[in-house]
Design a protein around this motif. Structure first.
Motif, PDB file in Angstrom:
ATOM      1  N   TRP A 221      47.037  37.588  36.577  1.00 56.42           N
ATOM      2  CA  TRP A 221      45.907  36.854  37.135  1.00 56.42           C
ATOM      3  C   TRP A 221      44.865  36.653  36.045  1.00 56.42           C
ATOM      4  CZ3 TRP A 221      46.424  35.617  42.358  1.00 56.42           C
ATOM      5  CH2 TRP A 221      47.433  36.303  43.043  1.00 56.42           C
ATOM      6  N   VAL A 222      44.336  35.442  35.953  1.00 54.43           N
ATOM      7  CA  VAL A 222      43.351  35.124  34.921  1.00 54.43           C
ATOM      8  C   VAL A 222      42.149  34.452  35.566  1.00 54.43           C
ATOM      9  CG1 VAL A 222      42.882  33.889  32.771  1.00 54.43           C
ATOM     10  CG2 VAL A 222      45.168  34.830  33.188  1.00 54.43           C
ATOM     11  N   LEU A 223      40.963  34.940  35.221  1.00 60.68           N
ATOM     12  CA  LEU A 223      39.709  34.286  35.619  1.00 60.68           C
ATOM     13  C   LEU A 223      39.055  33.755  34.368  1.00 60.68           C
ATOM     14  CD1 LEU A 223      37.043  35.624  38.100  1.00 60.68           C
ATOM     15  CD2 LEU A 223      36.374  34.563  35.957  1.00 60.68           C
ATOM     16  N   LEU A 224      38.784  32.459  34.331  1.00 60.03           N
ATOM     17  CA  LEU A 224      38.138  31.815  33.189  1.00 60.03           C
ATOM     18  C   LEU A 224      36.791  31.258  33.624  1.00 60.03           C
ATOM     19  CD1 LEU A 224      41.137  29.819  31.657  1.00 60.03           C
ATOM     20  CD2 LEU A 224      40.136  31.928  30.777  1.00 60.03           C
ATOM     21  N   GLY A 225      35.773  31.463  32.788  1.00 60.37           N
ATOM     22  CA  GLY A 225      34.442  30.970  33.108  1.00 60.37           C
ATOM     23  C   GLY A 225      33.562  32.085  33.635  1.00 60.37           C
ATOM     24  N   PRO A 226      32.340  31.767  34.045  1.00 59.33           N
ATOM     25  CA  PRO A 226      31.434  32.805  34.552  1.00 59.33           C
ATOM     26  C   PRO A 226      31.963  33.427  35.834  1.00 59.33           C
ATOM     27  CG  PRO A 226      30.542  30.615  34.966  1.00 59.33           C
ATOM     28  CD  PRO A 226      31.717  30.420  34.072  1.00 59.33           C
ATOM     29  N   LYS A 227      31.656  34.695  36.026  1.00 60.32           N
ATOM     30  CA  LYS A 227      32.095  35.405  37.229  1.00 60.32           C
ATOM     31  C   LYS A 227      31.066  35.165  38.327  1.00 60.32           C
ATOM     32  CE  LYS A 227      34.023  39.844  38.668  1.00 60.32           C
ATOM     33  NZ  LYS A 227      34.322  41.232  38.235  1.00 60.32           N
ATOM     34  N   LEU A 228      31.373  34.250  39.226  1.00 58.00           N
ATOM     35  CA  LEU A 228      30.430  33.849  40.261  1.00 58.00           C
ATOM     36  C   LEU A 228      30.515  34.792  41.452  1.00 58.00           C
ATOM     37  CD1 LEU A 228      31.109  29.988  40.238  1.00 58.00           C
ATOM     38  CD2 LEU A 228      29.491  31.289  38.842  1.00 58.00           C
ATOM     39  N   LYS A 229      29.349  35.189  41.953  1.00 59.23           N
ATOM     40  CA  LYS A 229      29.330  35.971  43.187  1.00 59.23           C
ATOM     41  C   LYS A 229      29.690  35.097  44.378  1.00 59.23           C
ATOM     42  CE  LYS A 229      25.948  39.399  41.634  1.00 59.23           C
ATOM     43  NZ  LYS A 229      24.632  40.036  41.914  1.00 59.23           N
ATOM     44  N   TRP A 239      37.597  26.648  41.024  1.00 62.79           N
ATOM     45  CA  TRP A 239      38.903  26.219  41.514  1.00 62.79           C
ATOM     46  C   TRP A 239      39.896  27.356  41.357  1.00 62.79           C
ATOM     47  CZ3 TRP A 239      37.552  21.714  38.026  1.00 62.79           C
ATOM     48  CH2 TRP A 239      36.941  20.684  38.754  1.00 62.79           C
ATOM     49  N   ARG A 240      40.753  27.511  42.347  1.00 57.75           N
ATOM     50  CA  ARG A 240      41.851  28.462  42.258  1.00 57.75           C
ATOM     51  C   ARG A 240      43.175  27.711  42.334  1.00 57.75           C
ATOM     52  NH1 ARG A 240      38.714  31.749  46.059  1.00 57.75           N
ATOM     53  NH2 ARG A 240      37.905  33.603  45.010  1.00 57.75           N
ATOM     54  N   TRP A 241      44.119  28.173  41.523  1.00 57.37           N
ATOM     55  CA  TRP A 241      45.462  27.587  41.548  1.00 57.37           C
ATOM     56  C   TRP A 241      46.461  28.685  41.216  1.00 57.37           C
ATOM     57  CZ3 TRP A 241      48.446  25.845  36.902  1.00 57.37           C
ATOM     58  CH2 TRP A 241      49.683  25.291  37.273  1.00 57.37           C
ATOM     59  N   GLN A 242      47.312  29.008  42.178  1.00 60.62           N
ATOM     60  CA  GLN A 242      48.287  30.079  42.012  1.00 60.62           C
ATOM     61  C   GLN A 242      47.575  31.376  41.616  1.00 60.62           C
ATOM     62  OE1 GLN A 242      51.491  29.546  42.931  1.00 60.62           O
ATOM     63  NE2 GLN A 242      51.019  27.414  43.400  1.00 60.62           N
ATOM     64  N   SER A 243      47.778  31.875  40.398  1.00 59.88           N
ATOM     65  CA  SER A 243      47.108  33.107  39.964  1.00 59.88           C
ATOM     66  C   SER A 243      46.007  32.831  38.939  1.00 59.88           C
ATOM     67  CB  SER A 243      48.135  34.074  39.359  1.00 59.88           C
ATOM     68  OG  SER A 243      48.790  33.486  38.246  1.00 59.88           O
ATOM     69  N   LEU A 244      45.557  31.593  38.857  1.00 59.90           N
ATOM     70  CA  LEU A 244      44.509  31.197  37.911  1.00 59.90           C
ATOM     71  C   LEU A 244      43.247  30.800  38.666  1.00 59.90           C
ATOM     72  CD1 LEU A 244      43.585  30.394  34.991  1.00 59.90           C
ATOM     73  CD2 LEU A 244      44.537  28.120  35.467  1.00 59.90           C
ATOM     74  N   THR A 245      42.092  31.310  38.211  1.00 56.00           N
ATOM     75  CA  THR A 245      40.799  30.920  38.759  1.00 56.00           C
ATOM     76  C   THR A 245      39.954  30.377  37.623  1.00 56.00           C
ATOM     77  OG1 THR A 245      40.871  32.621  40.472  1.00 56.00           O
ATOM     78  CG2 THR A 245      38.725  31.689  39.958  1.00 56.00           C
ATOM     79  N   VAL A 246      39.381  29.187  37.834  1.00 58.39           N
ATOM     80  CA  VAL A 246      38.552  28.535  36.826  1.00 58.39           C
ATOM     81  C   VAL A 246      37.185  28.273  37.423  1.00 58.39           C
ATOM     82  CG1 VAL A 246      38.280  26.537  35.321  1.00 58.39           C
ATOM     83  CG2 VAL A 246      40.562  27.459  35.749  1.00 58.39           C
ATOM     84  N   ALA A 247      36.140  28.745  36.753  1.00 58.89           N
ATOM     85  CA  ALA A 247      34.763  28.471  37.162  1.00 58.89           C
ATOM     86  C   ALA A 247      34.087  27.690  36.044  1.00 58.89           C
ATOM     87  CB  ALA A 247      34.022  29.774  37.425  1.00 58.89           C
ATOM     88  N   LEU A 248      33.417  26.594  36.400  1.00 59.30           N
ATOM     89  CA  LEU A 248      32.832  25.689  35.408  1.00 59.30           C
ATOM     90  C   LEU A 248      31.435  25.270  35.827  1.00 59.30           C
ATOM     91  CD1 LEU A 248      35.849  23.244  34.895  1.00 59.30           C
ATOM     92  CD2 LEU A 248      35.181  25.081  33.344  1.00 59.30           C
ATOM     93  N   ARG A 249      30.666  24.879  34.834  1.00 59.23           N
ATOM     94  CA  ARG A 249      29.417  24.191  35.145  1.00 59.23           C
ATOM     95  C   ARG A 249      29.771  22.810  35.673  1.00 59.23           C
ATOM     96  NH1 ARG A 249      25.390  27.276  33.061  1.00 59.23           N
ATOM     97  NH2 ARG A 249      26.003  28.717  31.396  1.00 59.23           N
ATOM     98  N   ALA A 250      29.012  22.329  36.618  1.00 59.15           N
ATOM     99  CA  ALA A 250      29.430  21.155  37.364  1.00 59.15           C
ATOM    100  C   ALA A 250      28.961  19.828  36.784  1.00 59.15           C
ATOM    101  CB  ALA A 250      28.933  21.256  38.804  1.00 59.15           C
ATOM    102  N   ALA A 251      28.328  19.800  35.616  1.00 61.07           N
ATOM    103  CA  ALA A 251      27.830  18.538  35.058  1.00 61.07           C
ATOM    104  C   ALA A 251      28.989  17.576  34.820  1.00 61.07           C
ATOM    105  CB  ALA A 251      27.083  18.799  33.750  1.00 61.07           C
ATOM    106  N   THR A 252      28.921  16.389  35.388  1.00 66.13           N
ATOM    107  CA  THR A 252      30.032  15.449  35.309  1.00 66.13           C
ATOM    108  C   THR A 252      30.223  14.886  33.907  1.00 66.13           C
ATOM    109  OG1 THR A 252      28.525  13.685  36.039  1.00 66.13           O
ATOM    110  CG2 THR A 252      29.839  14.799  37.719  1.00 66.13           C
TER     111      THR A 252
END
Length: 370
Positions: A221-229, A239-252
């Motif tokens: 399992w991998v979490l990338l990006g800031p750890k959001l509460k 976003w989560r996909w299978q065993s991957l979690t990605v957290a990003l800043r939302a600026a388009t």
């Protein structure tokens, strides 16, 4: 199994139905002697960390704390001893899977997170192929940030040594400090409260690892990006996909650049590894009040143990201690801890995750439209 990584036993494979104890790949005597130099190394330095342990209440403190009416303590002579039904019910409630129970797994088919709508093209790919792709990518990320020698082979060897030391600590009347240093706080709290109940009932819990016949990497399992509460934090999307979690800043405007997205993902990282052992376990709960074994089970079965790293923020911290002269060696400051056993905590997390995923989808859509 496709993409599964295994460490084969040294001895000839034993039929799963056999109960005889064979010499394990990781023998208990070896574990006690070699844990300090194991490949897992709970801080991968060759020494255990000196993490402050959760203090255990002294006998005087215990007397001051309120105790549930279902659990009678030995401190109060006016209290009647627990009944046979109470002792038996509490023994069956202890969070350990065994052959005499109604099941040997809490989650038989793990509900991996499906790709979010923003990754629409993945919807055309069968889930089994998505899982294989994601698992391969997560394993590669871990291997690239340690070394091909360390993961998976050395990691599995160290994991086997670690559980030989850990499981006996999941017993009553043992050093809780040693247990807390090997577990995450959440998992420790779960077991410590249950062990305390058994001690109050004058019941002895004993878990012994008789042998380990095999071990394999089940999931990374991998979490990338800031750890959001919360996945709905303003200015961030998750976003989560299978065993991957990605957290990003939302600026388009940043989302359009691959380099900028990669930079955002490196704001933090955490790895978790599920190891499935084929193990023979001796599990007993003996009541000193009833003078009998309430639960007695000697079984060869799968044992799923999750190991996790600290959350590295920023992600560069995970390789900060790597020697410049030996860049391919594993970093020495990873404090691996056991964060779950047989999906004890994961079964509750899944229910929360399903609700969060729906909220994340709506939140991400709003953030990207702003």
């Amino acid at each position: 199994m496709f993409l599964s990584t295994r460490i084969r036993p040294l001895a000839r494979t034993i039929p799963r139905t056999a109960l005889a104890v064979k010499r394990p790949v990781w023998a208990p005597a070896t574990a006690a002697r070699s844990f300090q130099s194991s490949a897992l190394r709970f801080n991968t330095t060759g020494q255990e960390t000196n993490t402050p342990a959760t203090p255990v209440a002294t006998s005087s403190e215990t007397e001051k704390e309120p105790v549930s009416s279902a659990v009678k303590t030995e401190q109060d002579p006016l209290e009647e001893p627990a009944s046979e039904g109470e002792i038996t019910a509490r023994a069956y409630d202890f969070p350990w899977l065994y052959n005499g129970s109604s099941h040997l797994t809490r989650i038989s088919h793990y509900p991996y997170a499906k790709a979010p709508r923003v990754w629409a093209l993945l919807g055309w790919v069968p889930q089994s192929i998505q899982y294989a792709i994601c698992k391969s990518a997560c394993e590669r990320m871990l291997r690239n940030n340690t070394s091909p020698e360390y993961f998976p082979d050395q990691f599995l060897q160290g994991a086997g040594l670690a559980i030989h030391k850990l499981l006996p600590l999941l017993s009553t009347n043992v050093d809780r400090d040693a247990l807390s240093s090997m577990m995450t706080q959440e998992l420790y709290d779960r077991f410590e409260s249950e062990l305390q109940i058994q001690e109050n009932l004058k019941s002895d819990v004993s878990i012994k690892l008789a042998s380990v016949h095999d071990g394999m990497i089940k999931d990374v399992w991998v979490l990338l990006g800031p750890k959001l509460k919360s996945g709905t934090s303003r200015g961030f999307i998750r976003w989560r996909w299978q065993s991957l979690t990605v957290a990003l800043r939302a600026a388009t405007d940043q989302m359009s650049s691959r380099d900028q997205v990669a930079q955002m993902m490196m704001e933090g990282v955490q790895f978790k590894v599920d190891v499935e052992f084929d193990a023979t376990i001796d599990y007993t709960i003996h009541s000193k009040v009833l003078e009998t074994d309430v639960v007695s089970d000697f079984t060869r079965r799968p044992l799923l143990v999750r190991f996790e790293t600290p959350f590295f923020e920023p992600a560069e911290q995970m390789v900060a201690s790597r020697s410049m002269s030996r860049p391919h060696e594993a970093p020495i400051d990873w404090n691996w801890r056991v964060s779950d056993i047989d999906y004890l905590l994961e079964q509750d997390f899944i229910q929360r995750r399903i609700k969060e995923d729906a909220q994340d989808e709506e939140h991400a859509q709003r953030e990207m439209e702003m």
